[in-house]
Design a protein around this motif. Structure first.
Motif, PDB file in Angstrom:
ATOM      1  N   LEU B  65      -5.475 -10.327  -5.279  1.00  0.00           N
ATOM      2  CA  LEU B  65      -4.930  -9.509  -4.189  1.00  0.00           C
ATOM      3  C   LEU B  65      -4.856  -8.047  -4.591  1.00  0.00           C
ATOM      4  CD1 LEU B  65      -2.087 -11.820  -2.826  1.00  0.00           C
ATOM      5  CD2 LEU B  65      -4.239 -11.246  -1.704  1.00  0.00           C
ATOM      6  N   ILE B  66      -4.456  -7.755  -5.845  1.00  0.00           N
ATOM      7  CA  ILE B  66      -4.384  -6.360  -6.294  1.00  0.00           C
ATOM      8  C   ILE B  66      -5.748  -5.706  -6.179  1.00  0.00           C
ATOM      9  CG2 ILE B  66      -4.109  -4.858  -8.324  1.00  0.00           C
ATOM     10  CD1 ILE B  66      -1.852  -6.678  -9.242  1.00  0.00           C
ATOM     11  N   CYS B  67      -6.766  -6.416  -6.629  1.00  0.00           N
ATOM     12  CA  CYS B  67      -8.099  -5.799  -6.688  1.00  0.00           C
ATOM     13  C   CYS B  67      -8.764  -5.691  -5.328  1.00  0.00           C
ATOM     14  CB  CYS B  67      -9.006  -6.599  -7.613  1.00  0.00           C
ATOM     15  SG  CYS B  67      -8.425  -6.586  -9.315  1.00  0.00           S
ATOM     16  N   VAL B  69      -7.410  -6.393  -1.867  1.00  0.00           N
ATOM     17  CA  VAL B  69      -6.778  -6.150  -0.579  1.00  0.00           C
ATOM     18  C   VAL B  69      -6.847  -4.665  -0.288  1.00  0.00           C
ATOM     19  CG1 VAL B  69      -4.537  -6.082   0.576  1.00  0.00           C
ATOM     20  CG2 VAL B  69      -5.254  -8.127  -0.606  1.00  0.00           C
ATOM     21  N   ALA B  70      -7.536  -4.327   0.799  1.00  0.00           N
ATOM     22  CA  ALA B  70      -7.602  -2.920   1.189  1.00  0.00           C
ATOM     23  C   ALA B  70      -6.486  -2.702   2.184  1.00  0.00           C
ATOM     24  CB  ALA B  70      -8.949  -2.633   1.836  1.00  0.00           C
ATOM     25  N   CYS B  71      -6.388  -1.517   2.731  1.00  0.00           N
ATOM     26  CA  CYS B  71      -5.354  -1.358   3.741  1.00  0.00           C
ATOM     27  C   CYS B  71      -5.887  -1.917   5.018  1.00  0.00           C
ATOM     28  CB  CYS B  71      -4.897   0.062   3.950  1.00  0.00           C
ATOM     29  SG  CYS B  71      -3.634   0.115   5.210  1.00  0.00           S
TER      30      CYS B  71
END
Lengths: 253, 87
Positions: B65-67, B69-71
């Motif tokens: 998710l950190i890498c 997930v964009a906005c």
């Protein structure tokens, strides 16, 4: 503002970091609240995971429904092109509806009172939302209208040289205020026998007012149908439903 | 259940570095967390394996998710603008 944050030489996407931090922090706080209500750690993990998964699916589904016409969706499916499912974004209200459904189903399956889960989880939803909005501020997305006054911010994602109103920061602060109100309400009702959904109704009422107001300050694109945006129409419907629920509760009591 | 959680946790942790394989690590992570928690709750003999599966699934999901997930909220706005043009 920064799309990437440099931590020990690694370029970490700022929005992803904020999103994941929000999930982990809120999960930790919800589990801690749940212990005080006698819900076991494993049950809570299952409910939180199921709720979040259905919430994200709901958010995506609502985005697809407001973005694509039925004819467009059929066209993609006929060509076996399913990229429209993962392309684009999500809508918060779809996530809220999905999350509520996911919580109801998982609580029923684990034989846990949904009201107990509400009192553990609902006060921390605005906290997670606030942290997510900080991620938006850092990335420069979900920005306000074009603005060159004090505290104006650039959008790194757009990189168009314009300055925008920092509506993401305003929303983050308002979400923290909502969280404080909910925590105070929970403390006030904690020792009483809780059998209604007061804290959820309060959150939805406050959030619908906040969202309706903030939408006027958003400038990231032309939004919605007729005068109001999609989220504003949903906010109006939610506000009316909450008022009806409060009137019904008062009559019942 | 504990063994399944362990396997799913490993899958989630290994593949979370590849964005194109989101369809693999994302559901594996979610299922690994649920099965790990169920395994911890119901099984008395394989608690360690269930816990390991749970932890690996959480770490795999978090890293993924950190890498990747964009906005994603913003794109909803652009989508809404298409709807206005349609009407």
């Amino acid at each position: 503002m920064h799309i990437f944050i440099n931590i020990f030489g690694l370029h970490i996407p700022s929005y992803g970091l904020c999103f994941t931090s929000a999930l982990l922090l809120c999960g930790f706080l919800i589990i801690r609240s749940a212990k005080k209500r006698g819900i076991c750690f494993e049950d809570m993990i299952i409910i939180i995971t199921a709720t979040m998964s259905v919430a994200i699916m709901g958010a995506k589904l609502l985005y697809i429904l407001v973005t694509y016409t039925p004819a467009q969706m059929l066209g993609y499916i006929k060509n076996l092109d399913f990229t429209f499912i993962i392309d684009g974004g999500i809508v918060f209200y779809g996530g809220l509806i999905g999350g509520i459904l996911g919580a109801i189903i998982s609580c029923r399956l684990l034989k846990i009172k949904i009201v107990d889960f509400e009192y553990c989880a609902v006060p921390y939803i605005p906290l997670g939302h606030a942290i997510g909005r900080i991620g938006c501020l850092l990335a420069g997305c979900c920005h306000g209208f074009e603005y060159y006054g004090p505290l104006a911010v650039k959008s790194e994602i757009l990189a168009d040289g314009k300055m925008y109103f920092p509506i993401q920061a305003v929303e983050a602060i308002m979400n923290v205020v909502i969280m404080v109100i909910l925590l105070l309400y929970r403390r006030k009702t904690d020792k009483k026998d809780i059998s209604d959904h007061g804290i959820l109704i309060l959150y939805l009422l406050l959030y619908s007012i906040m969202r309706f107001t903030n939408e006027f300050f958003r400038g990231d694109s032309i939004r919605g149908v007729n005068i109001l945006s999609t989220s504003q129409w949903i906010s109006v419907a939610l506000f009316v439903a909450c008022i009806a629920a409060i009137v019904f509760r008062k009559k019942k009591n | 259940m504990a063994i399944a959680a362990m396997i799913l946790g490993i899958v989630s942790l290994v593949f979370c570095w590849f964005a194109a394989l989101w369809w693999l690590w994302l559901p594996a992570g979610v299922a690994g967390i649920i099965l790990g928690a169920l395994g911890k709750k119901n099984s008395s003999s394989k608690q360690g394996m269930a816990t390991a599966g749970l932890v690996m699934s959480i770490i795999g999901l978090a890293l993924g998710l950190i890498c990747f997930v964009a906005c994603i909220g913003c794109a909803a706005c652009y989508g809404a603008s298409d709807l206005v043009r349609y009407y």
